[in-house]
Each structure stands twice: as structure tokens, then as C-alpha cells.
Scaffold this motif. Structure first.
Motif, PDB file in Angstrom:
ATOM      1  N   ASN B 182    -105.354  27.003  14.616  1.00 26.20           N
ATOM      2  CA  ASN B 182    -104.016  27.830  15.160  1.00 26.20           C
ATOM      3  C   ASN B 182    -104.656  29.080  15.820  1.00 26.20           C
ATOM      4  N   PRO B 183    -105.033  29.193  16.873  1.00 22.87           N
ATOM      5  CA  PRO B 183    -105.277  30.308  17.590  1.00 22.87           C
ATOM      6  C   PRO B 183    -104.110  31.133  17.682  1.00 22.87           C
ATOM      7  N   MET B 184    -104.386  32.538  17.776  1.00 23.89           N
ATOM      8  CA  MET B 184    -103.260  33.342  17.870  1.00 23.89           C
ATOM      9  C   MET B 184    -102.468  33.107  19.002  1.00 23.89           C
ATOM     10  N   GLU B 185    -103.140  32.683  20.111  1.00 26.90           N
ATOM     11  CA  GLU B 185    -102.018  32.385  21.224  1.00 26.90           C
ATOM     12  C   GLU B 185    -101.705  30.800  21.372  1.00 26.90           C
ATOM     13  N   PRO B 186    -100.570  30.464  21.121  1.00 26.69           N
ATOM     14  CA  PRO B 186    -100.246  28.985  21.073  1.00 26.69           C
ATOM     15  C   PRO B 186    -100.805  28.433  22.303  1.00 26.69           C
ATOM     16  N   HIS B 187    -100.806  27.055  22.428  1.00 26.48           N
ATOM     17  CA  HIS B 187    -100.981  26.496  23.686  1.00 26.48           C
ATOM     18  C   HIS B 187    -100.093  26.653  24.691  1.00 26.48           C
ATOM     19  N   THR B 188    -100.330  27.291  25.673  1.00 28.41           N
ATOM     20  CA  THR B 188     -99.224  27.452  26.985  1.00 28.41           C
ATOM     21  C   THR B 188     -99.947  26.867  28.137  1.00 28.41           C
ATOM     22  N   THR B 189     -99.005  26.530  28.945  1.00 26.65           N
ATOM     23  CA  THR B 189     -99.334  26.073  30.259  1.00 26.65           C
ATOM     24  C   THR B 189     -98.343  26.414  31.277  1.00 26.65           C
ATOM     25  N   SER B 203    -103.849  28.118  28.866  1.00 23.82           N
ATOM     26  CA  SER B 203    -104.480  28.838  27.927  1.00 23.82           C
ATOM     27  C   SER B 203    -105.668  27.684  27.459  1.00 23.82           C
ATOM     28  N   THR B 204    -106.895  27.860  28.215  1.00 23.56           N
ATOM     29  CA  THR B 204    -108.119  26.973  28.015  1.00 23.56           C
ATOM     30  C   THR B 204    -109.179  27.727  27.734  1.00 23.56           C
ATOM     31  N   GLN B 205    -110.032  26.492  27.249  1.00 21.26           N
ATOM     32  CA  GLN B 205    -111.665  27.063  27.114  1.00 21.26           C
ATOM     33  C   GLN B 205    -112.434  26.599  28.430  1.00 21.26           C
ATOM     34  N   GLY B 206    -111.935  26.241  29.418  1.00 25.99           N
ATOM     35  CA  GLY B 206    -112.691  25.832  30.471  1.00 25.99           C
ATOM     36  C   GLY B 206    -111.670  25.315  31.498  1.00 25.99           C
ATOM     37  N   VAL B 207    -111.582  26.133  32.591  1.00 24.27           N
ATOM     38  CA  VAL B 207    -110.948  26.003  33.873  1.00 24.27           C
ATOM     39  C   VAL B 207    -111.069  24.630  34.552  1.00 24.27           C
ATOM     40  N   HIS B 208    -112.699  24.559  34.687  1.00 27.51           N
ATOM     41  CA  HIS B 208    -112.893  23.339  35.327  1.00 27.51           C
ATOM     42  C   HIS B 208    -113.044  21.828  34.445  1.00 27.51           C
ATOM     43  N   ALA B 209    -112.872  22.087  33.194  1.00 25.74           N
ATOM     44  CA  ALA B 209    -112.918  20.963  32.372  1.00 25.74           C
ATOM     45  C   ALA B 209    -111.346  20.633  32.735  1.00 25.74           C
ATOM     46  N   VAL B 210    -110.495  21.197  32.504  1.00 27.00           N
ATOM     47  CA  VAL B 210    -109.058  21.138  32.562  1.00 27.00           C
ATOM     48  C   VAL B 210    -108.800  20.281  34.142  1.00 27.00           C
ATOM     49  N   ARG B 211    -109.715  20.963  35.037  1.00 29.61           N
ATOM     50  CA  ARG B 211    -109.356  20.513  36.524  1.00 29.61           C
ATOM     51  C   ARG B 211    -109.681  18.886  36.663  1.00 29.61           C
ATOM     52  N   THR B 212    -110.996  18.911  36.142  1.00 30.08           N
ATOM     53  CA  THR B 212    -111.654  17.573  36.148  1.00 30.08           C
ATOM     54  C   THR B 212    -110.862  16.604  35.309  1.00 30.08           C
ATOM     55  N   THR B 213    -110.247  17.083  34.565  1.00 33.41           N
ATOM     56  CA  THR B 213    -109.640  15.832  33.514  1.00 33.41           C
ATOM     57  C   THR B 213    -108.157  15.550  34.105  1.00 33.41           C
ATOM     58  N   VAL B 214    -107.434  16.441  34.547  1.00 35.32           N
ATOM     59  CA  VAL B 214    -106.190  16.187  35.003  1.00 35.32           C
ATOM     60  C   VAL B 214    -105.925  15.569  36.512  1.00 35.32           C
ATOM     61  N   ALA B 215    -106.927  16.120  37.366  1.00 34.13           N
ATOM     62  CA  ALA B 215    -106.788  15.742  38.462  1.00 34.13           C
ATOM     63  C   ALA B 215    -106.582  14.222  38.635  1.00 34.13           C
ATOM     64  N   PRO B 216    -107.413  13.377  38.239  1.00 36.80           N
ATOM     65  CA  PRO B 216    -107.379  11.910  38.258  1.00 36.80           C
ATOM     66  C   PRO B 216    -106.014  11.421  37.718  1.00 36.80           C
ATOM     67  N   VAL B 217    -105.521  12.196  36.563  1.00 37.14           N
ATOM     68  CA  VAL B 217    -104.291  11.867  36.086  1.00 37.14           C
ATOM     69  C   VAL B 217    -103.233  11.873  36.877  1.00 37.14           C
ATOM     70  N   PHE B 218    -103.158  12.992  37.600  1.00 39.98           N
ATOM     71  CA  PHE B 218    -102.199  13.185  38.635  1.00 39.98           C
ATOM     72  C   PHE B 218    -102.517  12.492  40.169  1.00 39.98           C
ATOM     73  N   GLY B 219    -103.726  11.782  40.216  1.00 42.57           N
ATOM     74  CA  GLY B 219    -104.097  11.357  41.301  1.00 42.57           C
ATOM     75  C   GLY B 219    -104.370  12.246  42.334  1.00 42.57           C
ATOM     76  N   SER B 238    -109.726  23.471  20.094  1.00 44.58           N
ATOM     77  CA  SER B 238    -108.400  22.953  20.411  1.00 44.58           C
ATOM     78  C   SER B 238    -107.817  23.091  21.876  1.00 44.58           C
ATOM     79  N   LYS B 239    -108.411  24.258  22.515  1.00 42.70           N
ATOM     80  CA  LYS B 239    -108.180  24.267  24.147  1.00 42.70           C
ATOM     81  C   LYS B 239    -109.582  23.909  24.917  1.00 42.70           C
ATOM     82  N   GLY B 240    -110.202  23.022  24.294  1.00 41.82           N
ATOM     83  CA  GLY B 240    -111.568  22.907  24.939  1.00 41.82           C
ATOM     84  C   GLY B 240    -111.327  21.655  25.907  1.00 41.82           C
TER      85      GLY B 240
END
Lengths: 335, 694
Positions: B182-189, B203-219, B238-240
């Protein structure tokens, strides 16, 4: 949040008239519980009548030595009031044991009495609850019952009342002053909250539209020797697993009179009349205190997860009475 | 050996460079991005634990003034990849756990979105579900590896024979509770979808991790996904990696004609959507001679994962490196349940995994009649028990001894239940702590000289409240041999060079090593007086020493516990942590990390417990009134100190990660102190008042 109308009440009578007329209307005090419920979907009033600016914000001495506490007096102010601190330390201590500093700054005396159970199933609209929706069933009885009632519950509801303040007031024989469409009435606090029975949706005996204007606390000389002890899992900001409000009148090693109420154990602040009977006229010693606790808790019917509350209530009650008995009666200041 | 950096700014308590912006409210977090014509998203969650959505009545919600669009599995845009079932949001009618997304409303205001979401009528075909973890289940299975890639089981020597012949044995089962980050800042996008692609303020622990993960999900090509996160209000794992809400926001942004979509999860929603620490059931067996020398250690763990995606917490892995023993066995078994997907929570593996064994060591100390510190010292290994490699540095014993000195351990009478202060029973306890010194490749830094002797240092690192803005600036300043005032650091944006995630306590090691390497290359090329606009970019250098040494941080946790004789209430008036973690980059932010971790360990010991109700299939205490986290009043005299440890093998800074070790062992120290206070051995967390009542 569901849209709603908002009005600021001009005076008590018109506030009562407005809410009485409109079935979906509710009074708004500090909002520390109601506003949560509106966000969660537990409450959906179509009109809020804000009563916090009504002239019920005084703490006054009554003829005969009692005190009248206005319904909009904030919990922090009441806890800090010199009259309350000196004459009814149990009430001040109960208030300070509740909630957090920020919440106490907002919460009102009337609203505190009307706060609703923190049963997790009541507060989650996706789990059936007889209190929220009569006849829906009780999710708690077969669910997680660590915080639930051991006294006075029914097959329809096993919730507890969350207030600390009300437990102290129950011990002090307080009375709730209520303004309704037909005028004012006074309800003994011990009769103000209900046991769940087969109508768990009704927390209190208030009729729709009735407005709490004050709480009267009668004179009780020996309440200078009174205390509130709250047992909880964390040191702050947690509801009581068990709490004890007590006052003792001791003379020559014998209990002349006593007042005892329990919190965290029932659908209402639990006035421990059986314990009080055992105390009266008995020696002020551990054997008496244990017998008093046992007399009260013989009626306990714990649930799967809260059997510990019986021992906890017994031990806490004995400890509070022992501490009170050991205290020099004339001393108000606490260690 | 890595060439060490000469520390000048490193080691000083530089105040947080972003501190003023944060306390004055001008640091912009994800949800606060000022964006024109923003819309607001509110999810609809499944109210069954398993089954199918048979119908969704959206008419009432759609008719509400201010509603922009309503999403269900029927009309949601299709994703290009549903390989990751956690991220396959609104792609089918299947419900795999209670709280899963089954719809969403996009509206002009958050209030309308929330109201409309409550008006969505979802009908289900409900199927039987299974949410109960028990050690005696007959369907437990061995995962291929445990997080992230450790062997599931190890078996060295002959544990059974050694236990059989041991003079003293401990054989007990311990459990840790399910817990939620339960980080003080809730998960926000905040998601914006336009011709350029997808932009996420997350709200993430890694901008590139997010990019690498979601790019193929959205094609989308990764270059068409931009993720921005300059300030993050805590993550703890939890934001890793991105969770389902990030994909939901991306889906929603496809139906708003370019209008930004803002999503902030509520606390209640977080309890089913952003990962959690699995509950663990740990059987620990220790065999020892009468002097306490271990002959056998067995640590067998049962824990849970979700049916849709496996996460196998590496709970027994720390046992492989803690103590010398000729015979050692560790194992992990999973129950796959109809529950949300577990994930990282501060020190996954070590945190729960150092509870059972460190309480067992205390039990062995009692059985041997040996002081628990001395017992640990006697079982100190000369080399890493698992790999046989020497440690690059290992100062567990130093931590225990220094802690003993500071805590007043020599005055301790080991007799349980022998001290009383007023109504309180008083005891003290100790436990070891450890965390690996991880280092990952793949980060890139860019350094460019500006006018007036200034330098811009660019790397897509994250500051999740840990102090990265400040500590990376200190490292860059020393690496360039300039004052910190001459460094302009840029982090928190996937438009910057690639950076690893802020996880595994490895951020500073990875990013700092990279910056130092690039700074040295820059100076080699441009010298002490570079022209304006000189620029060097480079990757994380290899560290050959990592093949030759076992690299771990160690620590010792001490606690004083009071248990009320009448009520059973348990309080912790005193905590001390002593850590050996290489060089400290910034004592001020380091201390925050340590005492924050120790406080979280206190919270784990006494409070945190997500109650999974089998009859409703979800965590029922999903708010801060009922899911207890330690408050200020629960934290007493808490202190953290560190040894002056010099380890030349780690990285140029000489540092080990410090974000997680503070929580490891704290709960065991408290449990051991509770035993010392009361004589009651509590082996299941959290330790609550009822454990001490008849």
C-alpha cells in the motif's frame, strides 16, 4: 458518488421538518462516517441537511450538577473540556482513544452516537448484509468474525458498535436529547442503541427525521474515579477489540456503587448491569472483580474467530477495576 | 576488481534535491498531470471468484450525463497479445478471480465515472472456486523455477540421516500472512492515445519496463509508447511491472478520440489488482550437535499463485546462503488458486523466508542453551554454502556483535517470561538479515557537457521515494569530478536512455555503475575541459567479479517487545538494525530506507494480514481501517546504523542495495522477543493479542 442535494439548516425545527418530509434525506454532521458510506455506496441520501452550524455547540452545566453536551460539539473539544476531564475522566479518555486527531476534530457528539458498524461485510456492497439490505443474509456469521459481537447478537447480525465515546456515556447513565416533529424527547443512552434482533437495519430507536440536539450526563460524584481502557491491535487508529468504561465508589474497602460498560462486544454499548450488581456491597478486591466480570460474560456467545474476546474482556474489566480501586479517590490526575 | 570511485559527494547527507518540490506540492505525480479535456476512468470489478460474465447492462450507465464511453469485454478494443493473462483485460467473458476487471466507465469527471460504474449491471454464470491455501492440499506442484530464476529445490548431503542422528532438532511449521503493498500514492495511470502512439503518465518503478511490457500487448512498436514518471509515491514492488490497470487505461484511451484518460485505483481496488505477497507455510527442520553446530537444515515452503499466471516467491532461497551446514535441503511447492496474481513486495523471498528459519534458530538456541547470537556466530560459513564461492564481503557477525553492543545484549537474561514492568512482560530478540547484491545489465546513460562547466546526465531511472534524484546526482558528480551543483540529472522518462527497473535493491548499483562507466569514457575522450555539447553514451559495464564471488548484504535486527499480561496487547518500544551493505551513498536517504524497511517489518510482525474469506472469495479487510499498517504510535525508539564495509568487487561506488534488507528479519526478531517476554512461541504472523490469551 451518487448526486445529492445539500442544504444548510437554518434552525433545528426546520432541519427536522425538512428531513421528516423527505424519506431519502439525512442529517450531515462531521461526515466522517456518512461521507465514506456515500463513496462506498452503503448510503445514498438524496438530500443532506447540514446541521453543524446549528446552535448545539456548547458544553453547559445543568442544575443539579450534570452536564449538557451539545450535539455539534466536536470530539476533540469535548475530550479537552475541563469540566469533562475533571468530573468524567472516563468520557475524555474514551474520546481520545477513538479515531485519529484529524477525525476527532471533525466528528460531532451526535454523529459519534450514530456512526455505523465497521463490519467489513456491511461496508462492502458486494457482500450480502442484513443491516444494509434486510433479508439479504449475513456474510459475517460464516465469514471473518474476529471483530464481531460476543454479546446480544442475533442470527441476523453479529456486528459491533464502533464508538468509544458511547461506551463511556452508557456507563455514565447519559441521556440523548432528541428533537422530532412532535417536539423534544429524552432517551436513556442505554436504550438509544438497539440489539440487532430481527431488524439489524435499525441501529437506534430514532425515527426518521429526529435530530439529536444534546447528550445530558447526570451528576455522578464518584465518576472522578473512572477510567476507559481500550484494547486494540495497534496503538492508534483501530477499533476496540474490547473496551471497558468503569467508575467505582469505594468506601472502607467495600464497593458502594459502580458503573461498568463494555465496548467492542455487542451491537450497542454494553452496560454491564450484572457485573454492577456483583460489585455493589462487595469487598473491593480481585475476587469481587473477577466474579463481576464472570457474571457479565456468562452470557457471551463467541463466534469462530473471536473466542479470545471473552478472556480479553474479563481480564480487561478486572484490570480496570483493580486500577480504580488502587487509586486514591481524591486524585483526578492520572499517572 | 572494479576501479573504485573516489568519494566526495558520495557519503554526504545531501538533502533531497526534489524535497522542496514534494513538500510544497509542486512535484507533479502521474494523476496530477495538467492535461486539457481529460476524462476519468472507473473500473467495474467482478463480484464472483470464478465463472463467466453472461450479460452486462450498460444502458443506465451510458445514459448518465457526462459519461463518455462504457467498456465491457464485448466492445473493448482487441489487444494484440493476450499471452500475459493478467494483462488480457476485457478480452473475454471469463472471470478468474474476484475483483478482476469486467468493465469500466469513462466520464468527464471522476464522480460521474464512479457513479456510472455502480450502475453497471453484471450477470454471471458462477462456478465453484478455490481460494484456500493449505499445506496438506494434494494438488501442490513444483514450479520450474522460483522468482526470478532460482532453482525450485536444492538437496545437498543427506538431510534425513543428519536429522536422525542429530543431538538436538527443531521441527516446526511457521506461517506468514498474505500482505498487500500500500504505497502512499495509489496506482495511477494517465493514458493518451493519438497518431504518435500511446503516452502513459504512470506511477511506476520502471518506465522502460512498462514500455517493454505494454507495447506488444497493444501491438505497438516500443518507440511508439512513451512512459513518463518523474515522481512516484512509493512502490515496494507493486509498481515494478505494469498491472492490469495500465492496460485498462490504454484500452480506454483508444475510445476517447484522443482525450487523455486518467485512472487512479482506490485503496479497495488495489487489494485485488496490483499484486500481493503470497501467504507462506514453512516447515523448518534444524539438526545440531549439543554445541549448536548445524548438521542439517531443511526449509520446505508451501505458498500460492493464481491459476492464470504463475508467480513463485523464492521463500527458501536465503536459507541456501545463511549458515554453514553439511546437509541442506530447500523446496517450494505452489497451490494454484482462483485468486489475484501475487507479485513482488519488498524483499520477495527473503522477507517471508527469513521468518521461519530465524525463529527456528532462536528455538535451537533455547534448546542448546546457547545465546542466539553465539549460535549464529558458530554457524558462520567460510564460503557461500550453496555455490562454494567466497563472499565479496560478509559481515553478519560484525553486525550481530555491533548490535549486541549497542542494544545492551550482554545484560540479557535468556530466561523467558522473567521481566515485568508495570503490567507489561518485557523481552528482547535478535534475528539475522540478508539480501543479495544484485546487478543487472542493460542500462544506458548519456552524458553531455553544457556551458559553464555543467553536465546533463540522462538515464531512464526511477525515484520511487528512495532518493534516486539525489543519490544518482552525487554519483554522477563524483564520476565527473565536479560539484553536485554542476550536474543536471534527468530520469523518469522512457524517452531517456534505457534503464532497469527500481527493484531487487539494484537500482543504484545498475544505474550508478552505468553513469560512472560513461563518465569515465567521457573524461577519457574529452578531458577535463570539454567543449559545450560533447556527449558520450554507453551501457552498464560488465563486472567479472560477479562470477568469482557470492555477493550479499547482511544485517542484524534487534527488538524489544512488551506484551500486556492482562490483555495480550503487544507493542515494540525499541528496534535496532545494524547493516553491512558496502558504502553508503547518502546517509540521510539510507537511514530512511533502513528504518522504513524495519517499520514495514514491524507492521508485518504485528499487523498486516489480508484476510481471504473463503465464503466470499476475496480479501474482506480491504481498507486502512481494517488492514492494519503500523501507525506512528506503534513505532518506538527505532534506529539503524551500518558498519563501515569496504567491498571492492561490487561496483565502482562500492555499494550494495539497501531498499529491502531493512524489512528482512525484523519480524523474526520481534517474534523471538515476544517469546522471551512471555514464554509463548508464536510461529504464525501476525502476532496479535489473542495469541497471548488463554
Amino acid at each position: 458518488m451518487i448526486p445529492f442535494d445539500y442544504q444548510r439548516a437554518a434552525d433545528g425545527a426546520s432541519a427536522v421538518a425538512t428531513v421528516t418530509r423527505r424519506p431519502g434525506a439525512a442529517f450531515l454532521g462531521g461526515g466522517t462516517n456518512l461521507v465514506d458510506h456515500m463513496k462506498l455506496g452503503v448510503a445514498d441520501p438524496d438530500l443532506l441537511v447540514d446541521v453543524t452550524r446549528l446552535p448545539y455547540d456548547a458544553i453547559e452545566q445543568l442544575p443539579g450538577g450534570g452536564v449538557r453536551i451539545g450535539a455539534t460539539v466536536r470530539n476533540s473539544d469535548l475530550a479537552a473540556d475541563p469540566l469533562i476531564r475533571s468530573r468524567y475522566p472516563v468520557l475524555s479518555e474514551a474520546l481520545l482513544a477513538g479515531a485519529s486527531g484529524q477525525l476527532r476534530n471533525l466528528a460531532t457528539t451526535g454523529g459519534n452516537l450514530l456512526q455505523r458498524t465497521r463490519c467489513v461485510y456491511f461496508q462492502d456492497v458486494t457482500t450480502p448484509c442484513n443491516k444494509r439490505q434486510p433479508g439479504a443474509g449475513c456474510s459475517a456469521i460464516d465469514g471473518w468474525t474476529r471483530n464481531h459481537a460476543i454479546l446480544g447478537a442475533s442470527e441476523h447480525c453479529v456486528a459491533t458498535h464502533p464508538s468509544d465515546m458511547a461506551v463511556a456515556m452508557a456507563a455514565l447513565d447519559a441521556a440523548v436529547v432528541v428533537l422530532g416533529a412532535d417536539g423534544e424527547r429524552s432517551i436513556p443512552l442505554v436504550d438509544f442503541h438497539r440489539l440487532p434482533g430481527d431488524e439489524p437495519q435499525r441501529d437506534t430507536v430514532l425515527e426518521h427525521g429526529e435530530l439529536i440536539t444534546a447528550v445530558d450526563v447526570p451528576a455522578l460524584g464518584f465518576a472522578v474515579r473512572s477510567a476507559y481502557r481500550k484494547v486494540r491491535d495497534r496503538a492508534s487508529y483501530a477499533f476496540a477489540l474490547v473496551s471497558v468504561a468503569a467508575a467505582l465508589d469505594i468506601d472502607g474497602g467495600v464497593v458502594r456503587d459502580g458503573r461498568v460498560a463494555l465496548g467492542g462486544v455487542a451491537h450497542k454499548p454494553w452496560r454491564a448491569t450484572r457485573a454492577e450488581e456483583r460489585l455493589r456491597g462487595a469487598p473491593a478486591d480481585d475476587a469481587t472483580f473477577a466474579a463481576a466480570a464472570d457474571a457479565e460474560l456468562a452470557q457471551a456467545r463467541p463466534l469462530r474467530d473471536n473466542g479470545f474476546k471473552v478472556a480479553m474482556a474479563r481480564n480487561t474489566l478486572v484490570a480496570v477495576l483493580r486500577d480504580l480501586a488502587a487509586r486514591d479517590q481524591g486524585t483526578k490526575d492520572r499517572p | 576488481m572494479t576501479e573504485p570511485l573516489r568519494p566526495r559527494a558520495i557519503g554526504t547527507s545531501l538533502a533531497r534535491l526534489d524535497g522542496r518540490a514534494k513538500v510544497t506540492g509542486t512535484a507533479i505525480y502521474a494523476f496530477e498531470q495538467p492535461l486539457e479535456r481529460a476524462t476519468y476512468l472507473h473500473p467495474v470489478q467482478a463480484t464472483i471468484a470464478r465463472g463467466r460474465v453472461t450479460a452486462v447492462d450498460t444502458a443506465t450507465a451510458e445514459a448518465l450525463d457526462g459519461v463518455v464511453a462504457v467498456l465491457t469485454h464485448v466492445n473493448a478494443p482487441r489487444l494484440a497479445s493476450t499471452d500475459d493473462a493478467e494483462l488480457a483485460v476485457l478480452q473475454s467473458d471469463e472471470v478468474a478471480f474476484r475483483g478482476q476487471f469486467v468493465g469500466a466507465v469513462i466520464a468527464d469527471t471522476p464522480e460521474v465515472a464512479r457513479h456510472a460504474a455502480s450502475l453497471m449491471g453484471v450477470s454471471y454464470d458462477e462456478q465453484p472456486y478455490d481460494v484456500q491455501l493449505r499445506a496438506d492440499r494434494d494438488d501442490l506442484y513444483a514450479p520450474e523455477v522460483v522468482n526470478p530464476s532460482f532453482p525450485t529445490d536444492t538437496d545437498d548431503g543427506d538431510v534425513d540421516a543428519a536429522l536422525e542422528s542429530a543431538a538436538l532438532t527443531v521441527d516446526q511449521t511457521y506461517s506468514t500472512a498474505m500482505q498487500h503493498n500500500n504505497p502512499m500514492e495509489p496506482h495511477t495511470t494517465v493514458a493518451i492515445w493519438n497518431d504518435d502512439g500511446l503516452t502513459l503518465y504512470d506511477s511506476t518503478q520502471g518506465v522502460h519496463a512498462v514500455r517493454t511490457t505494454v507495447a506488444p500487448v497493444f501491438g505497438l512498436d516500443p518507440e511508439r509508447v512513451r512512459v513518463i514518471a518523474p515522481h512516484v509515491g512509493g512502490g515496494f514492488g507493486s509498481k515494478g511491472m505494469p498491472h492490469a490497470h495500465v492496460v485498462l487505461a490504454g484500452l480506454a484511451a483508444q475510445v476517447t478520440s484522443g482525450r487523455p484518460v486518467k485512472l487512479a485505483l482506490t485503496r479497495q481496488q488495489m487489494f485485488s489488482l496490483v499484486g500481493y505477497r503470497t501467504p507462506t507455510i514453512q516447515r523448518v527442520r534444524l539438526g545440531a550437535d549439543s554445541d549448536g553446530h548445524l548438521a542439517a537444515i531443511a526449509h520446505d515452503v508451501v505458498e500460492q499463485t493464481s491459476k492464470i499466471k504463475e508467480f513463485a516467491e523464492q521463500t527458501a532461497v536465503s536459507t541456501r546462503t545463511m549458515y554453514a551446514s553439511p546437509n541442506r535441503r530447500t523446496s517450494h511447492r505452489l497451490a494454484a488458486l482462483d485468486v489475484p496474481v501475487p507479485s513482488w513486495m519488498r524483499a520477495p523471498g527473503e522477507c517471508p523466508g527469513m521468518f521461519g528459519p530465524e525463529v527456528a534458530m532462536d528455538e535451537l538456541a533455547v534448546a542448546c542453551g546457547i545465546d542466539p547470537i553465539e549460535l549464529r556466530v558458530r554457524n558462520e560459513p567460510a564460503t557461500d554454502p550453496e555455490s562454494g564461492l567466497p563472499y565479496s564481503s560478509r559481515n553478519l557477525v560484525g553486525c550481530l556483535r555491533e548490535g549486541a553492543r549497542r542494544f545492551g545484549w550482554d545484560r540479557r537474561d535468556p530466561t523467558p517470561a522473567a521481566r515485568r514492568d508495570g503490567g507489561w512482560l518485557v523481552g528482547t530478540g535478535v534475528a539475522s538479515s540478508t539480501y543479495p547484491a544484485y546487478r543487472q545489465p542493460g542500462s544506458v546513460a548519456n552524458i553531455r557537457s553544457g556551458p559553464d562547466g555543467r553536465f546533463t546526465v540522462r538515464i531512464g531511472a526511477a525515484d520511487i521515494g528512495t532518493g534516486t534524484w539525489t543519490t544518482l546526482t552525487q554519483i554522477a558528480a563524483d564520476a565527473l569530478d565536479v560539484p553536485v551543483e554542476a550536474v543536471d540529472l534527468q530520469i523518469g522518462d522512457s524517452a531517456l536512455p534505457m534503464a532497469t527497473v527500481a527493484g531487487g535493491s539494484s537500482g543504484i548499483s545498475n544505474w550508478g555503475s552505468t553513469i560512472v562507466g560513461v563518465a569515465r569514457a567521457f573524461r577519457d575522450k574529452y578531458g577535463p575541459d570539454p567543449a559545450d555539447g560533447s556527449e558520450t553514451e554507453g551501457e552498464t559495464p560488465d563486472n567479472p567479479a560477479s562470477e568469482r564471488f557470492a555477493m550479499h548484504a547482511f544485517g542484524a535486527q534487534f527488538a524489544e517487545v512488551r506484551v500486556h499480561a492482562d490483555t495480550g496487547e503487544i507493542r515494540v518500544p525499541r528496534q535496532l538494525g545494524v547493516f553491512a551493505v558496502g558504502r553508503i551513498i547518502n546517509p540521510r536517504t539510507a537511514r530512511s530506507q533502513f528504518i522504513g524497511g524495519m517499520t514495514m517489518g514491524l507492521s508485518m510482525a504485528l499487523h498486516e494480514h489480508s484476510v481471504m474469506d473463503p465464503s466470499s472469495g476475496h480479501v474482506v479487510n480491504h481498507d486502512f481501517a481494517e488492514y492494519h499498517i503500523a501507525t506512528n504510535a506503534d513505532v518506538g525508539d527505532i534506529d539503524a546504523v551500518w558498519l563501515d564495509e569496504h567491498d571492492p568487487h561490487l561496483n565502482p561506488m562500492g555499494s550494495k542495495g539497501i531498499g529491502e534488507i531493512g524489512i528482512v528479519g525484523a519480524a523474526a526478531a520481534i517474534a523471538n522477543a515476544a517469546y522471551h517476554a512471555t514464554g509463548t512461541r508464536v510461529r504464525d504472523l501476525p502476532i496479535t493479542a489473542d495469541r497471548f490469551l488463554p
